[in-house]
Design a protein around this motif. Structure first.
Motif, mmCIF file in Angstrom:
data_model
loop_
_atom_site.group_PDB
_atom_site.id
_atom_site.type_symbol
_atom_site.label_atom_id
_atom_site.label_comp_id
_atom_site.label_asym_id
_atom_site.label_seq_id
_atom_site.Cartn_x
_atom_site.Cartn_y
_atom_site.Cartn_z
ATOM 1 N N UNK A 161 33.409 32.362 40.904
ATOM 2 C CA UNK A 161 33.734 31.493 42.027
ATOM 3 C C UNK A 161 34.627 32.031 42.969
ATOM 4 N N UNK A 162 35.375 32.828 42.823
ATOM 5 C CA UNK A 162 36.227 33.567 43.848
ATOM 6 C C UNK A 162 35.182 34.611 44.530
ATOM 7 N N UNK A 163 34.563 35.347 43.618
ATOM 8 C CA UNK A 163 33.643 36.376 44.300
ATOM 9 C C UNK A 163 32.715 35.586 45.590
ATOM 10 N N UNK A 164 31.809 34.647 44.887
ATOM 11 C CA UNK A 164 31.053 33.898 45.487
ATOM 12 C C UNK A 164 31.404 32.874 46.760
ATOM 13 N N UNK A 165 32.555 32.887 46.560
ATOM 14 C CA UNK A 165 33.312 31.871 47.854
ATOM 15 C C UNK A 165 33.609 32.726 48.991
ATOM 16 N N UNK A 166 33.571 34.035 48.937
ATOM 17 C CA UNK A 166 33.675 34.929 49.913
ATOM 18 C C UNK A 166 32.444 35.161 50.813
#
Length: 411
Positions: A176-181
């Motif tokens: 989630x952290x990665x794809x929120x960037x």
């Protein structure tokens, strides 16, 4: 031991071989719990807790001011210029397995070849919406912190601290952290957990350069190498949060907050800017001279835990040598090391190796910090799993008061 279940302060002190005041210091540190005595006079202590503390070495006065906090952990050992995850050489582990495989093994003790983490739609939508509301000048760390909070709000089960729930949080939060960037450029391939590693999903958020296999493999190795490094400042913050029984998202938020400090996660950005300047000016000598003249340390050099070269840097430099486009940045890094070696023997650390990658791959200066934060999230959660099994609030140091002696007049 007698059948007595509650002890007075004096009885507890006698069994521990300390002063009564020290018994209360153990309470403030979370090593003992207390209850008010019947009638409200004094405190009582659980006899079994007192005996357990005595067996652990409690029959001595706690160290005074200036003593370092020591935390029991079975995750990472740093010893003789090497470091180990649960007794296994971390460099060898990272060369052999991908980030998600190493994280899963570190959490559970079970190796799951080819494991992939995926982001739940509800968490990802909330994280992207929150990140999208930030000002345009916001940095990657701003976005990661906001994404973690938004994902937390989208998870009604976040207060479940059972191992199964914490593991589920980790497998969902990291992607989630990665794809929120936001993407650095170009179109993103569909997120198919079965065939795309987390590193492959992170790469287009760091650079517009096409992701070749060797580059993604290097990024995957870097993520695995950075999962944990004993009790770094951000990891200690994460453990303190877990000790207070904060939920896993809050644990990660605590780690992210400390990581953003210029003496921790931001160090790779300083090394990135230095290498870019070395390339621009055609050599390291004037750049190193400017740093020393202004009283600044030369970034990317030395590590207090490694007398010789940082093993993480060694592993990444070996892989960078296989990337033709990294040659100039590698030469610049070597020039920095050789220039400073004329006066002091400082070896390259992982921040310099990350800077070579970020400069060579046309990434922004903060990209190394992003890699660090994503990687270390798995380590913070490993420590949270460990800390949730300990006594709550055990990491409660007592302050050494240096203010005016009471009583003072009312202001």
């Amino acid at each position: 031991m007698t059948d007595q279940t509650r002890l007075t302060t004096r009885e507890a002190a006698d069994r521990l071989g300390v002063k009564p005041e020290t018994v209360y210091a153990y309470v403030s540190r979370g090593q003992l719990s207390s209850e008010r005595a019947p009638g409200g006079r004094g405190s009582t202590f659980d006899a079994k807790e007192v005996e357990a503390l005595a067996r652990r070495g409690g029959r001595r006065e706690p160290a005074g001011g200036g003593a370092e906090l020591s935390v029991r952990t079975g995750i990472t050992l740093i010893d003789r210029d090497r470091y180990y995850y649960r007794g296994v050489d971390a460099v060898e582990l990272s060369r052999t397995y991908g980030y998600e495989e190493v994280a899963e093994w570190l959490w559970t003790g079970e190796l799951r070849p080819g494991v992939r983490f995926s982001a739940p739609r509800e968490s990802l939508d909330a994280a992207r919406l929150a990140v999208g509301a930030l000002p345009a000048h916001s940095g990657a760390m701003d976005r990661l912190r906001v994404a973690a909070i938004a994902a937390s709000a989208a998870d009604p089960l976040r207060f479940d601290l059972s191992p199964e729930a914490v593991l589920g949080c980790g497998r969902a939060l990291i992607p989630t952290l990665v794809r929120a960037l936001p993407k650095a450029g170009g179109s993103e391939l569909p997120d198919r957990p079965g065939d795309r590693s987390l590193a492959a999903r992170l790469w287009p958020r760091l650079t517009t350069r096409t992701a070749d296999t060797a580059s993604v493999d290097l990024l995957d190795t870097a993520l695995a190498l950075l999962i944990d490094h004993d009790l770094a400042a951000s990891t200690l913050a994460a453990r303190v949060a877990a000790s207070a029984r904060a939920h896993p998202y809050a644990v990660v938020s605590a780690g992210l907050g400390v990581l953003e400090g210029p003496l921790h996660g931001a160090a790779s950005g300083l090394a990135h800017r230095m290498l870019a300047e070395v390339l621009e000016r055609g050599g390291a000598a004037p750049v190193v001279a400017d740093h020393l003249r202004s009283g600044r340390r030369v970034p990317g050099l030395g590590h207090r835990l490694y007398p010789a070269e940082d093993p993480r840097a060694q592993a990444l430099f070996a892989l960078l040598e296989e990337l033709p486009y990294a040659a100039r940045a590698l030469d610049a890094a070597r020039d920095v090391v050789a220039t400073t070696a004329r006066h002091t023997a400082l070896h390259a650390n992982v921040d310099l190796a990350l800077a070579v990658l970020t400069v060579a791959a046309d990434m922004p200066a903060e990209a190394g910090e992003t890699v660090f934060a994503v990687a270390r999230t798995a380590g913070w959660l490993a420590h949270a799993l460990e800390e949730y099994e300990e006594r709550p609030l055990r990491m409660r140091p007592s302050g050494h008061y240096t203010g005016p002696k009471p009583p003072q007049p009312l202001p």
